[in-house]
Every structure is written in C-alpha cells, then in structure tokens.
Design an enzyme around this catalytic site. Structure first.
Site, mmCIF file in Angstrom:
data_model
loop_
_atom_site.group_PDB
_atom_site.id
_atom_site.type_symbol
_atom_site.label_atom_id
_atom_site.label_comp_id
_atom_site.label_asym_id
_atom_site.label_seq_id
_atom_site.Cartn_x
_atom_site.Cartn_y
_atom_site.Cartn_z
ATOM 1 N N ASP A 134 0.786 -1.230 0.000
ATOM 2 C CA ASP A 134 0.000 0.000 0.000
ATOM 3 C C ASP A 134 0.821 1.284 0.000
ATOM 4 O O ASP A 134 0.292 2.346 0.290
ATOM 5 C CB ASP A 134 -0.932 -0.023 1.222
ATOM 6 C CG ASP A 134 -2.087 0.961 1.105
ATOM 7 O OD1 ASP A 134 -2.484 1.272 -0.031
ATOM 8 O OD2 ASP A 134 -2.581 1.430 2.145
ATOM 9 N N CYS A 244 -19.757 1.152 3.959
ATOM 10 C CA CYS A 244 -19.956 0.285 2.793
ATOM 11 C C CYS A 244 -19.399 -1.110 3.037
ATOM 12 O O CYS A 244 -19.958 -2.111 2.582
ATOM 13 C CB CYS A 244 -19.349 0.918 1.534
ATOM 14 S SG CYS A 244 -17.553 1.111 1.545
#
Length: 354
Positions: A134, A244
C-alpha cells in the site's frame, strides 16, 4: 517442480498469517490503466496527486519492474470482533475506522511478506523479489482479482466469497515463474447494499468511486476545510468510514482475524470526543503511537473531531471548542467555529441541516 513450489509457498504464507494466496502475471489486469485514466481525468482522485503521478507504473505493473515474471498476492484478515457501526450512533464518541483501531497494518503485513519472500528466495537461489504494502504505485485490488483472491465489489473494495471484505493486501513481485491462478469474477449480482449505505453518495455508479465525496478521503486525505456540504454527513466519523464494508452480505463468510494486534486494546473503539478535542501535538502522538491515525497529524485529526462535536447535538460539548477557536491552525479554528455555531443553533444529532 513449479507446482510443488507453489503448494509449499501457500503453506508458508498461511503459516505466516495470510488467509488467502494467489498468483498472477504482472500484466494480468490490462483494464487497470483505462480505469485509472478515467478516474483521474474526471478529477475523482481529489487532492491525491500521488495517484496521478507515475500513472504508467500504476496502470502497468510490468513497467514498475520489467524483470518480474510473477506476482504473489496475499490477503490478511482484519475482521472486527465488535460491531463497527455501533459507535456511529453514539454521537458524543468518535468513530475510527476498524483497520486503524489497532497496530499499523503496514508494519505487520510487510514483516510477514518479507518472511514469505525470504523463504521463497531460499528455495530459488539467484532469483529476486520486491514486496509492497500500500505504499508504492501498485494497484493491489485488480491484481488480487487476477490472482483469484476475490473481486472488486460495487464499493470498489476487494471481497471474496470465503474471506469477506475486511482484508489487507500485500504483493510479492518476483523473477520466479510460478503457476498462475484463475481470476475471480463478480458475484455481487443485483445487491447494492454497499452503495445505499454510503452517507455521502460517493458512488456515481456501481464499481465507481468519487473520492471527493468519500468520508474516508475527506477525513484522511483531504487537506484544509472539509466542504460544508459534507460536514453534517460525517456524523461522528473522525478517521475513515466503514459503512460500505459493513453492509456487504459476503461478510457472513469473513475469516476471523488471527492477528490480535489489529483489534488493539479497545481504547480506540469509541473514544470520547471531549477528550480528543483537547489533544495537543505531543498528546496526539502519544495516544496514537503505532496506529495508522498518527500519520494524519494532530491538526487534521482535531479538525475532524470538531466536525463530530458539531454533529453531536450535545450543547455541553461546546465548552471544549472555546480554546480551539483561537487554534494556531486556521482550519482547526474554522472547524471549531462551525461546530459551536451548529450546537448553538441546536441542530439535531441526526445530521439535518448544515
């Protein structure tokens, strides 16, 4: 020979703590470049200029390291052991995204990747590897789908039928030619729970995200004042957003997190806003030592806390805003003023009004 090596690689990766492993070629996700180009061209990356930089590498992993023959994608679970949405309804407390409540995943995952990578090199002397977590121009999610770990859902995050969507991804690029896995396909069907759960309508369409409207972006990446139109929708979310992810039905199959350091001590599960608002730089660094939150910096964090206080519907919290009205950071001072005026007007805690 190569198949046997891959089988042993999977065993080693699982022993290291990874829930799922897959292999693909560096050029296995050709659609990535087009999606990235469209995303940036529409300005949906907001202030994340690093997304526009080195787009050649992001869109084409073969350009990142031409010598690489295989990409080993690994997923590690951080499935929460508490309901991540419970704190969102407690407006005098701060809601921190699940992944940031424990130790910084960058350090933990990278150490495990290096362990697997060292093992791989021991089996294949003379070969090379590069590990990524990342922090490099690597599009992990498309590569993970190409390697069969899961698919990018309508919320654009990776999810799998057997791992859910609470996962960290790591990549090992290597010069070793390993057998590849079949790519995963979409299993979202007609479900749109993740899209409907978004407080700011950050999804222009399924499988598309406008980061400029995303609460995770607004509370972490966005510098300066958060646009007024989104401040009420932040609620008490002060670092990231799990709405979400929490809404995805595939989480019923989520793999339990083996690494207890991701769960933390519980101190960041629901911290009182009144205590967070008074943090100076030293206290902020001490409180979030070893946490991803530390990367945010005190000023941007307290800015978020001020917005949360303004959304709390708790007039008694106005007192902690008074010193912040004269904060050296004008963005913090602006957020404190907005919050105080909101509390003074008696705006309901359900987020109504601006």
């Amino acid at each position: 020979m190569a198949g046997d090596l891959k089988s042993r690689l999977i065993e080693e990766a699982r022993a290291a703590g990874f829930a799922k492993v897959g292999v693909c070629r560096p050029d296995a996700a050709p659609q990535t470049a087009g999606r990235l180009d469209a995303f940036v061209a529409a300005g949906r990356h907001g202030q994340m200029g690093w997304m526009a930089e080195r787009m050649g590498w992001r869109g084409d992993p073969t350009a990142l390291w031409p010598a690489a023959r295989s990409v080993v994608m690994l997923a590690e679970s951080y499935t929460p052991d508490v309901d991540p949405m419970e704190v969102v309804g407690q407006r005098d407390l701060g809601a921190i995204s699940v992944y940031a409540r424990g130790r910084d995943y960058h350090d933990i995952v990278k150490k495990r990747l290096k362990r697997v990578g060292r093992w791989l090199l021991e089996q294949c002397p003379g070969e090379e590897i590069k590990v990524f977590v990342d922090t490099a121009p690597v599009m992990e999610k498309p590569l993970a789908q190409a390697a069969g770990l899961g698919w990018q859902g309508k919320h654009t995050n990776l999810l799998g039928r057997d791992i859910g969507n609470w996962v960290f991804l790591g990549a090992i690029f290597t010069t070793i030619d390993l057998p590849v896995d079949a790519p995963e396909v979409d299993h979202c069907g007609s479900c749109r729970k993740c899209l409907d759960a978004c407080p700011t309508d950050a999804f222009p369409a399924p499988f598309q995200l406008d980061a400029r409207r995303c609460i995770s972006y607004l509370t972490i990446e966005h510098k300066g004042p958060v646009p007024a139109e989104f401040r009420a929708a932040l609620g008490n979310r002060i670092y990231g957003c799990d709405d979400c992810l929490a809404a995805c039905p595939w989480n019923k199959f989520a793999v339990a997190a083996q690494e207890m350091r991701y769960h933390g001590t519980g101190a960041l599960d629901a911290p009182p806003l009144a205590e967070l608002a008074v943090l100076d730089d030293a206290a902020f660094r001490a409180m979030f030592s070893g946490s991803p939150v530390k990367r945010l910096g005190r000023d941007r964090f307290v800015r978020n806390v001020c917005y949360a206080i303004g959304n709390s519907g708790r007039p008694e919290l106005a007192a902690v805003l008074v010193p912040l009205l004269a904060d050296p950071d004008p963005v913090v001072a602006d957020a404190a003023l907005w919050a105080r005026e909101r509390l003074t007007r008696g705006v309901a805690a359900d987020g109504a009004g601006a």
